[in-house]
Design a protein around this motif. Structure first.
Motif, PDB file in Angstrom:
ATOM      1  N   LEU A   1     -10.034  19.488   8.559  1.00  0.00           N
ATOM      2  CA  LEU A   1     -10.219  18.645   9.737  1.00  0.00           C
ATOM      3  C   LEU A   1     -10.298  17.165   9.377  1.00  0.00           C
ATOM      4  N   ARG A   2     -10.459  16.864   8.099  1.00  0.00           N
ATOM      5  CA  ARG A   2     -10.537  15.464   7.652  1.00  0.00           C
ATOM      6  C   ARG A   2      -9.183  14.903   7.245  1.00  0.00           C
ATOM      7  N   THR A   3      -8.133  15.704   7.342  1.00  0.00           N
ATOM      8  CA  THR A   3      -6.790  15.239   6.992  1.00  0.00           C
ATOM      9  C   THR A   3      -6.029  14.866   8.265  1.00  0.00           C
ATOM     10  N   TYR A   4      -4.952  14.107   8.083  1.00  0.00           N
ATOM     11  CA  TYR A   4      -4.117  13.762   9.234  1.00  0.00           C
ATOM     12  C   TYR A   4      -3.500  15.011   9.851  1.00  0.00           C
ATOM     13  N   SER A   5      -3.081  15.946   9.005  1.00  0.00           N
ATOM     14  CA  SER A   5      -2.469  17.173   9.521  1.00  0.00           C
ATOM     15  C   SER A   5      -3.464  17.979  10.346  1.00  0.00           C
ATOM     16  N   GLY A   6      -4.688  18.076   9.877  1.00  0.00           N
ATOM     17  CA  GLY A   6      -5.711  18.787  10.629  1.00  0.00           C
ATOM     18  C   GLY A   6      -6.008  18.120  11.961  1.00  0.00           C
ATOM     19  N   ALA A   7      -6.041  16.780  11.950  1.00  0.00           N
ATOM     20  CA  ALA A   7      -6.276  16.047  13.195  1.00  0.00           C
ATOM     21  C   ALA A   7      -5.127  16.258  14.176  1.00  0.00           C
ATOM     22  N   PHE A   8      -3.884  16.240  13.662  1.00  0.00           N
ATOM     23  CA  PHE A   8      -2.741  16.470  14.547  1.00  0.00           C
ATOM     24  C   PHE A   8      -2.743  17.886  15.106  1.00  0.00           C
TER      25      PHE A   8
ATOM     26  N   TYR B   1       7.308  25.964  10.947  1.00  0.00           N
ATOM     27  CA  TYR B   1       6.589  26.188  12.205  1.00  0.00           C
ATOM     28  C   TYR B   1       6.592  24.929  13.064  1.00  0.00           C
ATOM     29  N   HIS B   2       6.193  23.806  12.471  1.00  0.00           N
ATOM     30  CA  HIS B   2       6.088  22.584  13.265  1.00  0.00           C
ATOM     31  C   HIS B   2       7.455  22.066  13.707  1.00  0.00           C
ATOM     32  N   ALA B   3       8.494  22.250  12.897  1.00  0.00           N
ATOM     33  CA  ALA B   3       9.836  21.825  13.310  1.00  0.00           C
ATOM     34  C   ALA B   3      10.333  22.665  14.485  1.00  0.00           C
ATOM     35  N   ALA B   4      10.120  23.978  14.431  1.00  0.00           N
ATOM     36  CA  ALA B   4      10.560  24.842  15.529  1.00  0.00           C
ATOM     37  C   ALA B   4       9.809  24.525  16.816  1.00  0.00           C
TER      38      ALA B   4
ATOM     39  N   SER C   1       3.423  16.001  12.856  1.00  0.00           N
ATOM     40  CA  SER C   1       3.061  17.116  11.968  1.00  0.00           C
ATOM     41  C   SER C   1       4.269  17.597  11.180  1.00  0.00           C
ATOM     42  N   THR C   2       5.431  17.601  11.811  1.00  0.00           N
ATOM     43  CA  THR C   2       6.659  17.998  11.114  1.00  0.00           C
ATOM     44  C   THR C   2       6.965  17.020   9.991  1.00  0.00           C
ATOM     45  N   THR C   3       6.817  15.730  10.255  1.00  0.00           N
ATOM     46  CA  THR C   3       7.071  14.716   9.230  1.00  0.00           C
ATOM     47  C   THR C   3       6.099  14.856   8.063  1.00  0.00           C
ATOM     48  N   LEU C   4       4.822  15.041   8.357  1.00  0.00           N
ATOM     49  CA  LEU C   4       3.839  15.218   7.290  1.00  0.00           C
ATOM     50  C   LEU C   4       4.100  16.486   6.483  1.00  0.00           C
ATOM     51  N   ALA C   5       4.481  17.554   7.171  1.00  0.00           N
ATOM     52  CA  ALA C   5       4.766  18.821   6.478  1.00  0.00           C
ATOM     53  C   ALA C   5       6.005  18.687   5.601  1.00  0.00           C
ATOM     54  N   LEU C   6       7.013  17.962   6.065  1.00  0.00           N
ATOM     55  CA  LEU C   6       8.220  17.757   5.252  1.00  0.00           C
ATOM     56  C   LEU C   6       7.882  16.953   3.996  1.00  0.00           C
ATOM     57  N   ARG C   7       7.043  15.954   4.135  1.00  0.00           N
ATOM     58  CA  ARG C   7       6.645  15.166   2.956  1.00  0.00           C
ATOM     59  C   ARG C   7       5.880  16.029   1.955  1.00  0.00           C
TER      60      ARG C   7
END
Length: 184
Positions: A33-40, A106-109, A174-180
């Protein structure tokens, strides 16, 4: 390779030397929950639930369009909730898959589906004044036209379209962060 003198075969190479375990960069537990991905992901759940509630609050005048909006918002909300639960309860350490790739896929779909959802909800909203409901009034001997959405439903539909757009942006981030994470 078998030796010419009929000896035994050499042992197979160590698989871990050739296939390293997948790298997981997202933390587990409450640290997610402290990460950007968790917040998104939390924003995706919250805003997706708002889209779901706002569309359900209308009379759903165009079931074909808004049925897809409801389906995507409900499935994405529960999917994101499940995805967050995997990291929150540390299930990702027990399941041996590439979580970075799964996160991206998942996030891209869902991003693509939610973009379509936003467009369909905006199209439904744009038909506000279109007279689709017509009745013949015997007392007046004329046809009475009713708008597709009354003012209250129109306002709900506008809010649903705005929240669908913001949710689409969250899934895009979230898709951008996951791709990185996956490709770095």
């Amino acid at each position: 390779m078998i030796p010419a003198r009929g000896g035994s075969m050499p042992p197979p190479p160590n698989a871990t030397a050739y296939y390293p375990p997948p790298r997981i960069t997202l933390p587990s537990g409450l640290e997610i929950l402290r990460t950007y991905s968790g917040a998104f992901i939390c924003l995706e759940i919250l805003l997706g639930a708002l889209v779901w509630i706002l569309v359900a609050a209308t009379k759903v005048p165009l079931p074909l369009l808004q049925g897809w909006v409801m389906f995507v918002s409900v499935m994405a909300c529960f999917g994101s909730l499940g995805f967050l639960s995997v990291f929150l309860f540390s299930y990702r350490e027990r399941i041996a898959i590439d979580w970075n790739r799964l996160d991206f896929l998942y996030h891209a779909a869902v991003f693509v589906c939610y973009f379509g959802t936003f467009l369909l909800q905006a199209a439904t909203t744009s038909l506000h004044g279109h007279p689709l409901k017509s009745f013949f009034d015997l007392q007046r001997n004329s046809t009475v036209h009713y708008p597709l959405l009354n003012e209250h439903e129109y306002n709900l539909s506008i809010a649903a379209a705005i929240f669908a757009f913001v949710t689409t942006v969250c899934y895009g981030c979230s898709t951008t962060l996951a791709l990185r994470r996956w490709k770095l």
